[in-house]
Scaffold this motif. Structure first.
Motif, PDB file in Angstrom:
ATOM      1  N   MET A 165       9.086  -5.979  -3.878  1.00  0.00           N
ATOM      2  CA  MET A 165       8.330  -6.367  -2.684  1.00  0.00           C
ATOM      3  C   MET A 165       7.004  -6.998  -3.089  1.00  0.00           C
ATOM      4  O   MET A 165       6.305  -6.469  -3.949  1.00  0.00           O
ATOM      5  N   PHE A 166       6.640  -8.116  -2.450  1.00  0.00           N
ATOM      6  CA  PHE A 166       5.331  -8.693  -2.692  1.00  0.00           C
ATOM      7  C   PHE A 166       4.233  -7.844  -2.065  1.00  0.00           C
ATOM      8  O   PHE A 166       3.182  -7.642  -2.640  1.00  0.00           O
ATOM      9  N   THR A 167       4.492  -7.383  -0.866  1.00  0.00           N
ATOM     10  CA  THR A 167       3.508  -6.610  -0.125  1.00  0.00           C
ATOM     11  C   THR A 167       4.115  -5.258   0.253  1.00  0.00           C
ATOM     12  O   THR A 167       5.248  -5.207   0.743  1.00  0.00           O
TER      13      THR A 167
ATOM     14  N   ARG B 126      -0.035   0.823  -7.104  1.00  0.00           N
ATOM     15  CA  ARG B 126       1.363   0.432  -7.294  1.00  0.00           C
ATOM     16  C   ARG B 126       1.774   0.546  -8.750  1.00  0.00           C
ATOM     17  O   ARG B 126       0.972   0.301  -9.659  1.00  0.00           O
ATOM     18  N   ASP B 127       3.030   0.907  -8.918  1.00  0.00           N
ATOM     19  CA  ASP B 127       3.684   0.845 -10.208  1.00  0.00           C
ATOM     20  C   ASP B 127       4.786  -0.198 -10.052  1.00  0.00           C
ATOM     21  O   ASP B 127       5.873   0.102  -9.549  1.00  0.00           O
ATOM     22  N   SER B 128       4.496  -1.425 -10.467  1.00  0.00           N
ATOM     23  CA  SER B 128       5.427  -2.516 -10.224  1.00  0.00           C
ATOM     24  C   SER B 128       6.744  -2.329 -10.974  1.00  0.00           C
ATOM     25  O   SER B 128       7.797  -2.747 -10.505  1.00  0.00           O
ATOM     26  N   ALA B 129       6.682  -1.697 -12.125  1.00  0.00           N
ATOM     27  CA  ALA B 129       7.900  -1.474 -12.898  1.00  0.00           C
ATOM     28  C   ALA B 129       8.870  -0.559 -12.164  1.00  0.00           C
ATOM     29  O   ALA B 129      10.087  -0.653 -12.340  1.00  0.00           O
ATOM     30  N   LYS B 130       8.321   0.322 -11.332  1.00  0.00           N
ATOM     31  CA  LYS B 130       9.151   1.274 -10.589  1.00  0.00           C
ATOM     32  C   LYS B 130       9.323   0.865  -9.133  1.00  0.00           C
ATOM     33  O   LYS B 130       9.944   1.605  -8.363  1.00  0.00           O
ATOM     34  N   ASN B 131       8.768  -0.284  -8.745  1.00  0.00           N
ATOM     35  CA  ASN B 131       8.800  -0.714  -7.323  1.00  0.00           C
ATOM     36  C   ASN B 131       8.285   0.397  -6.414  1.00  0.00           C
ATOM     37  O   ASN B 131       8.844   0.643  -5.336  1.00  0.00           O
ATOM     38  N   THR B 132       7.222   1.050  -6.837  1.00  0.00           N
ATOM     39  CA  THR B 132       6.701   2.212  -6.120  1.00  0.00           C
ATOM     40  C   THR B 132       5.245   1.996  -5.751  1.00  0.00           C
ATOM     41  O   THR B 132       4.468   1.476  -6.552  1.00  0.00           O
TER      42      THR B 132
ATOM     43  N   LYS C 196      -8.493  14.940   7.257  1.00  0.00           N
ATOM     44  CA  LYS C 196      -9.015  15.442   8.516  1.00  0.00           C
ATOM     45  C   LYS C 196      -7.855  15.681   9.481  1.00  0.00           C
ATOM     46  O   LYS C 196      -6.774  15.123   9.311  1.00  0.00           O
ATOM     47  N   SER C 197      -8.114  16.469  10.521  1.00  0.00           N
ATOM     48  CA  SER C 197      -7.059  16.767  11.486  1.00  0.00           C
ATOM     49  C   SER C 197      -6.530  15.487  12.139  1.00  0.00           C
ATOM     50  O   SER C 197      -5.336  15.387  12.457  1.00  0.00           O
ATOM     51  N   GLU C 198      -7.396  14.500  12.297  1.00  0.00           N
ATOM     52  CA  GLU C 198      -6.968  13.247  12.920  1.00  0.00           C
ATOM     53  C   GLU C 198      -6.077  12.406  12.015  1.00  0.00           C
ATOM     54  O   GLU C 198      -5.542  11.378  12.442  1.00  0.00           O
ATOM     55  N   ASP C 199      -5.895  12.822  10.771  1.00  0.00           N
ATOM     56  CA  ASP C 199      -4.961  12.141   9.878  1.00  0.00           C
ATOM     57  C   ASP C 199      -3.525  12.621  10.084  1.00  0.00           C
ATOM     58  O   ASP C 199      -2.593  12.053   9.503  1.00  0.00           O
ATOM     59  N   THR C 200      -3.357  13.650  10.883  1.00  0.00           N
ATOM     60  CA  THR C 200      -2.020  14.164  11.154  1.00  0.00           C
ATOM     61  C   THR C 200      -1.166  13.097  11.828  1.00  0.00           C
ATOM     62  O   THR C 200      -1.527  12.586  12.896  1.00  0.00           O
ATOM     63  N   SER C 201      -0.083  12.734  11.204  1.00  0.00           N
ATOM     64  CA  SER C 201       0.796  11.667  11.689  1.00  0.00           C
ATOM     65  C   SER C 201       2.082  11.656  10.882  1.00  0.00           C
ATOM     66  O   SER C 201       2.164  12.304   9.835  1.00  0.00           O
ATOM     67  N   VAL C 202       3.022  10.874  11.333  1.00  0.00           N
ATOM     68  CA  VAL C 202       4.133  10.488  10.486  1.00  0.00           C
ATOM     69  C   VAL C 202       3.720   9.197   9.779  1.00  0.00           C
ATOM     70  O   VAL C 202       3.300   8.243  10.435  1.00  0.00           O
ATOM     71  N   TYR C 203       3.821   9.214   8.467  1.00  0.00           N
ATOM     72  CA  TYR C 203       3.409   8.058   7.679  1.00  0.00           C
ATOM     73  C   TYR C 203       4.649   7.274   7.258  1.00  0.00           C
ATOM     74  O   TYR C 203       5.604   7.849   6.721  1.00  0.00           O
ATOM     75  N   TYR C 204       4.591   5.972   7.500  1.00  0.00           N
ATOM     76  CA  TYR C 204       5.709   5.089   7.194  1.00  0.00           C
ATOM     77  C   TYR C 204       5.309   4.079   6.117  1.00  0.00           C
ATOM     78  O   TYR C 204       4.241   3.465   6.197  1.00  0.00           O
ATOM     79  N   CYS C 205       6.190   3.923   5.171  1.00  0.00           N
ATOM     80  CA  CYS C 205       6.038   2.890   4.162  1.00  0.00           C
ATOM     81  C   CYS C 205       6.709   1.619   4.666  1.00  0.00           C
ATOM     82  O   CYS C 205       7.770   1.678   5.317  1.00  0.00           O
ATOM     83  N   ALA C 206       6.109   0.480   4.371  1.00  0.00           N
ATOM     84  CA  ALA C 206       6.668  -0.799   4.785  1.00  0.00           C
ATOM     85  C   ALA C 206       6.625  -1.772   3.618  1.00  0.00           C
ATOM     86  O   ALA C 206       5.697  -1.731   2.810  1.00  0.00           O
ATOM     87  N   GLY C 207       7.621  -2.647   3.562  1.00  0.00           N
ATOM     88  CA  GLY C 207       7.680  -3.626   2.485  1.00  0.00           C
ATOM     89  C   GLY C 207       7.987  -5.013   3.011  1.00  0.00           C
ATOM     90  O   GLY C 207       8.724  -5.173   3.997  1.00  0.00           O
ATOM     91  N   ALA C 208       7.409  -5.997   2.364  1.00  0.00           N
ATOM     92  CA  ALA C 208       7.654  -7.390   2.734  1.00  0.00           C
ATOM     93  C   ALA C 208       7.924  -8.197   1.475  1.00  0.00           C
ATOM     94  O   ALA C 208       7.267  -7.990   0.451  1.00  0.00           O
ATOM     95  N   ARG C 209       8.854  -9.113   1.575  1.00  0.00           N
ATOM     96  CA  ARG C 209       9.196  -9.938   0.414  1.00  0.00           C
ATOM     97  C   ARG C 209       8.196 -11.059   0.184  1.00  0.00           C
ATOM     98  O   ARG C 209       8.193 -11.688  -0.867  1.00  0.00           O
TER      99      ARG C 209
END
Length: 125
Positions: free
Chosen positions: A28-30, A73-79, A88-101
């Protein structure tokens, strides 16, 4: 079909730290992180965008997390990793990873091609 797999969410006390990881099955580029809390709109958190072999990656942060969050980023691992400190309590959320080519506008969710399944982060006060 490209897949993004997140890990590292959990329950942490306010002031604590967590590190999220997301591994893509293709290059992924981004790569970015967004979060979604009940009753709120999806929010950009951070992104890493490949610029060039000489410049490496640019990083971008939401104002709400700047200074507390580091994306790497670890580009070798695509991670991509999201180190979150002083949570903080306001950080409570579901966190989603997104990728773009492509080299997209990183803060816009509509620019991304692939999404992970999400990982829950809960910060107790």
């Amino acid at each position: 079909q490209v897949q993004l797999v997140e890990s590292g969410g959990g329950l942490v006390q306010a002031g604590g730290s967590l590190r999220l990881a997301c591994t893509a099955s293709g290059r992924m580029f981004t790569m970015g992180w967004f979060r979604l809390a009940p009753g709120k709109e999806r929010e950009f958190v951070a992104a890493s965008k490949f610029v060039s072999p000489w410049s490496g990656y640019s990083v971008h942060y939401a104002d709400s997390v700047k200074g507390r969050v580091t994306i790497s980023r670890d580009s070798a691992k695509n991670t991509v990793y999201l180190q979150m400190n002083n949570l903080k309590s306001e950080d409570t959320s579901v966190y989603y990873c997104a990728g773009a080519r492509g080299q997209v506008f990183p803060v816009s969710a509509t620019e991304y091609d692939y999404w992970g399944q999400g990982t829950q982060v809960t910060v107790s006060s």
